[in-house]
Design an enzyme around this catalytic site. Structure first.
Site, mmCIF file in Angstrom:
data_model
loop_
_atom_site.group_PDB
_atom_site.id
_atom_site.type_symbol
_atom_site.label_atom_id
_atom_site.label_comp_id
_atom_site.label_asym_id
_atom_site.label_seq_id
_atom_site.Cartn_x
_atom_site.Cartn_y
_atom_site.Cartn_z
ATOM 1 N N ASP A 11 27.890 107.161 2.457
ATOM 2 C CA ASP A 11 28.056 106.637 0.995
ATOM 3 C C ASP A 11 26.982 107.120 -0.112
ATOM 4 O OD1 ASP A 11 30.275 105.334 1.875
ATOM 5 O OD2 ASP A 11 29.386 103.220 2.001
ATOM 6 N N HIS B 38 23.841 121.663 12.090
ATOM 7 C CA HIS B 38 23.293 120.922 13.308
ATOM 8 C C HIS B 38 22.796 122.355 14.215
ATOM 9 C CE1 HIS B 38 25.064 117.264 12.391
ATOM 10 N NE2 HIS B 38 25.993 117.945 12.133
ATOM 11 N N ARG C 53 30.244 113.451 19.467
ATOM 12 C CA ARG C 53 29.451 114.298 18.444
ATOM 13 C C ARG C 53 30.272 115.218 17.485
ATOM 14 N NH1 ARG C 53 23.958 114.507 20.040
ATOM 15 N NH2 ARG C 53 23.737 113.817 22.336
ATOM 16 N N SER D 59 22.524 122.540 17.331
ATOM 17 C CA SER D 59 23.453 122.629 18.641
ATOM 18 C C SER D 59 24.971 122.611 18.131
ATOM 19 C CB SER D 59 23.389 121.413 19.611
ATOM 20 O OG SER D 59 23.559 120.452 18.641
ATOM 21 N N TYR E 159 17.993 122.726 21.622
ATOM 22 C CA TYR E 159 17.401 122.653 20.207
ATOM 23 C C TYR E 159 16.468 123.689 20.136
ATOM 24 C CZ TYR E 159 19.702 117.826 20.423
ATOM 25 O OH TYR E 159 20.723 117.085 20.142
ATOM 26 N N ASN F 271 20.471 117.601 7.993
ATOM 27 C CA ASN F 271 20.802 117.398 9.331
ATOM 28 C C ASN F 271 20.382 116.193 9.822
ATOM 29 O OD1 ASN F 271 20.771 117.501 11.962
ATOM 30 N ND2 ASN F 271 19.992 119.488 12.554
ATOM 31 N N HIS G 104 27.094 111.056 13.096
ATOM 32 C CA HIS G 104 28.233 110.632 13.837
ATOM 33 C C HIS G 104 28.644 109.017 13.802
ATOM 34 C CE1 HIS G 104 27.336 114.601 15.607
ATOM 35 N NE2 HIS G 104 26.068 114.050 16.108
HETATM 36 C C1 DQA Z 1 21.871 117.642 15.968
HETATM 37 C C2 DQA Z 1 23.171 117.258 16.963
HETATM 38 C C3 DQA Z 1 23.203 115.656 16.957
HETATM 39 O O1 DQA Z 1 24.462 115.252 17.670
HETATM 40 C C4 DQA Z 1 22.054 115.032 17.530
HETATM 41 O O2 DQA Z 1 22.118 113.637 17.609
HETATM 42 C C5 DQA Z 1 20.714 115.415 16.886
HETATM 43 C C6 DQA Z 1 20.715 116.767 16.619
HETATM 44 C C7 DQA Z 1 21.576 118.997 15.930
HETATM 45 O O3 DQA Z 1 20.821 119.396 15.025
HETATM 46 O O4 DQA Z 1 22.248 119.974 16.682
HETATM 47 O O5 DQA Z 1 19.968 114.756 17.063
HETATM 48 O O6 DQA Z 1 21.993 117.160 14.726
#
Ligand code: DQA
Length: 151
Positions: free
Chosen positions: A91, A104, A115, A106, A27, A78, A84
């Protein structure tokens, strides 16, 4: 038209309040405050006004989306792990009916299988993943083009 039609609600979900404590190799080590400062600057460069919100409570995230049409013209979200599995948030995003982009930090496509699933499929203009903070700039560009602002 009285309003500038350039307000973007930037929503962060669960565990983003402690972003600086999450694995920096995944991150990046930034705090949410630092990330939001960058987003705010990029938004300004694109003629957008960023409005920030973060919560660890799924219901509060939904409630913010309920109010979003009064507060903003577009949504950048985000939602973290909720992405997920939270059909409730999907909704609520559908009800908000604002141009939206999912981001995201990552590369969710290259991590665990679960994911790869996003409840926002079909609801967002774009999904930007794996580009770190720069992904937010890309997402803002998509929304700026959609709203027809500045750059
Ligand atoms: C995330 C990716 C998600 O899978 C994870 O649960 C996060 C961060 C990302 O910004 O990469 O909390 O959203």
């Amino acid at each position: 038209m009285t309003s500038a039609h350039n307000r973007v609600a930037v929503l962060h979900g669960v565990n983003f309040d402690i972003l600086e404590r999450r694995d920096p190799s995944v991150y990046g080590g930034l705090s949410l405050h630092q990330l939001e400062a960058r987003i705010g600057r990029w938004a300004h460069e694109l003629g957008l006004e960023a409005i920030f919100f973060q919560t660890n409570a799924e219901g509060e995230f939904c409630e913010y989306l309920h109010r979003a049409p009064e507060l903003a013209d577009a949504v950048l979200l985000n939602a973290g792990a909720w992405t997920h599995y939270s059909r409730a948030i999907a909704d609520a995003l559908a009800v908000a009916a604002l141009p939206s982009v999912e981001v995201h930090l990552s590369d969710v496509e290259a991590r665990e299988d679960w994911r790869r699933v996003s409840v926002f499929d079909g609801l967002v203009l774009a999904k930007v993943s794996g580009k770190g903070p720069d992904g937010y700039r890309e997402a803002l560009s998509v929304l700026a083009a959609e709203l027809g602002t500045g750059a």
